[in-house]
Write an enzyme that holds these catalytic residues in place. Structure first.
Site, PDB file in Angstrom:
ATOM      1  N   ASP A 175       0.850  -1.192   0.000  1.00 44.30           N
ATOM      2  CA  ASP A 175       0.000   0.000   0.000  1.00 44.30           C
ATOM      3  C   ASP A 175       0.883   1.239   0.000  1.00 44.30           C
ATOM      4  O   ASP A 175       1.387   1.663   1.035  1.00 44.30           O
ATOM      5  CB  ASP A 175      -0.920   0.000   1.219  1.00 44.30           C
ATOM      6  CG  ASP A 175      -1.889   1.178   1.223  1.00 44.30           C
ATOM      7  OD1 ASP A 175      -1.691   2.132   0.441  1.00 44.30           O
ATOM      8  OD2 ASP A 175      -2.842   1.157   2.018  1.00 44.30           O
ATOM      9  N   HIS A 180       0.749   8.065   3.572  1.00 41.52           N
ATOM     10  CA  HIS A 180       1.539   7.308   4.546  1.00 41.52           C
ATOM     11  C   HIS A 180       3.032   7.639   4.478  1.00 41.52           C
ATOM     12  O   HIS A 180       3.816   7.098   5.268  1.00 41.52           O
ATOM     13  CB  HIS A 180       1.333   5.812   4.339  1.00 41.52           C
ATOM     14  CG  HIS A 180      -0.097   5.394   4.397  1.00 41.52           C
ATOM     15  ND1 HIS A 180      -0.877   5.564   5.527  1.00 41.52           N
ATOM     16  CD2 HIS A 180      -0.919   4.841   3.458  1.00 41.52           C
ATOM     17  CE1 HIS A 180      -2.101   5.126   5.285  1.00 41.52           C
ATOM     18  NE2 HIS A 180      -2.152   4.684   4.042  1.00 41.52           N
ATOM     19  N   ILE A 195       0.308   9.264   8.200  1.00 48.10           N
ATOM     20  CA  ILE A 195      -0.378   8.388   9.148  1.00 48.10           C
ATOM     21  C   ILE A 195      -0.060   6.923   8.858  1.00 48.10           C
ATOM     22  O   ILE A 195       0.373   6.557   7.761  1.00 48.10           O
ATOM     23  CB  ILE A 195      -1.900   8.612   9.114  1.00 48.10           C
ATOM     24  CG1 ILE A 195      -2.482   8.268   7.736  1.00 48.10           C
ATOM     25  CG2 ILE A 195      -2.239  10.036   9.508  1.00 48.10           C
ATOM     26  CD1 ILE A 195      -3.997   8.330   7.671  1.00 48.10           C
ATOM     27  N   GLY A 198      -4.197   1.649   8.188  1.00 47.70           N
ATOM     28  CA  GLY A 198      -5.143   0.993   9.082  1.00 47.70           C
ATOM     29  C   GLY A 198      -4.847  -0.484   9.254  1.00 47.70           C
ATOM     30  O   GLY A 198      -4.914  -1.018  10.376  1.00 47.70           O
TER      31      GLY A 198
END
Length: 269
Positions: A175, A180, A195, A198
Site C-alpha cells: 500500500d 503514509h 499516518i 489501518g
C-alpha cells in the site's frame, strides 16, 4: 467516477488474481507489523511461520480494483472495517489464486458502504469501504456496529507500541498511498504528518494481543475491527480486552480516543 448508483455494484464480480510471495515478503511484513528480531519463527526463513494477516496484503488488489472501476471516489473513500477468517496456514512461500466480488452495498444516507469479499483456499477477507456522497439510493442500511463486548472493566490491558519508521516500512508490503509517506499529502487530509496504514495498526495490535494472551500470532484464526481514528507512527497505543478462552473482544485507543473499535479475535492451532 462511474455515474451508476452505488446499488448497481451489488454482486459485481471483480474476477480472479493469482499472486506469489517468498520468505522475504513474509519476513518484511512481520517486521513491519512489530515482530522482534528474537522471534525467529517470524523473521528467520529456516523456521518461518507466516502471519495470517499477511493475506490481507495479498488481497488488497480487490478493493483497489473496485475503486479503479469508478464505484467510489478513491480519494475520499475510507476503510471502515476489516474482517479476516483463516481457513489454512499461509506457507512461507507460495502462490495463491483469489476471487473477489462486491458482496453488498449499504445505504447510510449521506454515504454508501461497499462490502468487498475476497475468497481463497487460505482465507476469506472482507473490506468495508465507506464512500461519502453515494448514499440515498433507497437501499438497506445494513447491520449496525457491534456493541462493545463484556461488562465492567477489561480483564486484560497492554501497550501497543508503534515506531517512527513503521509506515515507511509497511508501504513496501504493497500500500503505497502518499498519505503514509508524504507530509504534503497527509496535510491535505488534515493530518500533521503521514499516518499509519489501518491494516498495519490492525496487525500490530493483533500481534500485541497475541503476546498478552500467551498465544502465537500465527495461530490467529479470525479477526475483525472497525477503524475509527488515525494513528501516527511512533504512537504508543493502549489495548483493552475482554477474554474468553482463546478469543477476545478488544478496543485499541490513544489519549482517550478509540482508534480500533469493535475488535474481535480468536486463536487456534
Amino acid at each position: 467516477m462511474d455515474d451508476r448508483p452505488a446499488s448497481a455494484w451489488i454482486g459485481h464480480d471483480l474476477g480472479e488474481r493469482t499472486v506469489s510471495w517468498t520468505e522475504r515478503d513474509a519476513i518484511l511484513y512481520a517486521l513491519a507489523v512489530g515482530a522482534r528480531a528474537d522471534e525467529l519463527d517470524l523473521v528467520f526463513e529456516d523456521r518461518l511461520r507466516t502471519l495470517p494477516t499477511f493475506g490481507l496484503t495479498l488481497a488488497q488488489w480487490a478493493p483497489d480494483a473496485l475503486g479503479g472501476l469508478g464505484a467510489f471516489d478513491a480519494g475520499r473513500a475510507l476503510h471502515g472495517a476489516q474482517r479476516l477468517e483463516v481457513l489454512a496456514d499461509l506457507p512461507p512461500r507460495g502462490e495463491l489464486t483469489m476471487s473477489a466480488r462486491v458482496e453488498a452495498v449499504w445505504d447510510k444516507g449521506s454515504a454508501a458502504v461497499f462490502e468487498v469479499r475476497v475468497d481463497s483456499p487460505c482465507f476469506v477477507a472482507r473490506w468495508s469501504i465507506f464512500a461519502p456522497g453515494q448514499g440515498g439510493f433507497g437501499g438497506e442500511r445494513g447491520p449496525g456496529g457491534r456493541a462493545a463486548a463484556g461488562g465492567g472493566p477489561p480483564g486484560l490491558t497492554a501497550p501497543v507500541a508503534t515506531f517512527a519508521e513503521q509506515a515507511a516500512l509497511y508501504r513496501l508490503c504493497g500500500d503505497r498511498h502518499a498519505i503514509h509517506i508524504d507530509p504534503a499529502a497527509s496535510r491535505a487530509i488534515g493530518q500533521e504528518r503521514p499516518i499509519l496504514h489501518g491494516l498495519c495498526t490492525m496487525a500490530t495490535s493483533l500481534v500485541g494481543l497475541a503476546r498478552a494472551l500467551g498465544e502465537h500470532p500465527a495461530d490467529l484464526r479470525e479477526a475483525e475491527v472497525r477503524f475509527t481514528s488515525p494513528v501516527l507512527p511512533g504512537d504508543v497505543l493502549s489495548l483493552a480486552a475482554h477474554v474468553e478462552g482463546r478469543s477476545a473482544a478488544f478496543e485499541v485507543g490513544k489519549d482517550g480516543r478509540t482508534v480500533l473499535g469493535s475488535g474481535r479475535a480468536g486463536f487456534g492451532g
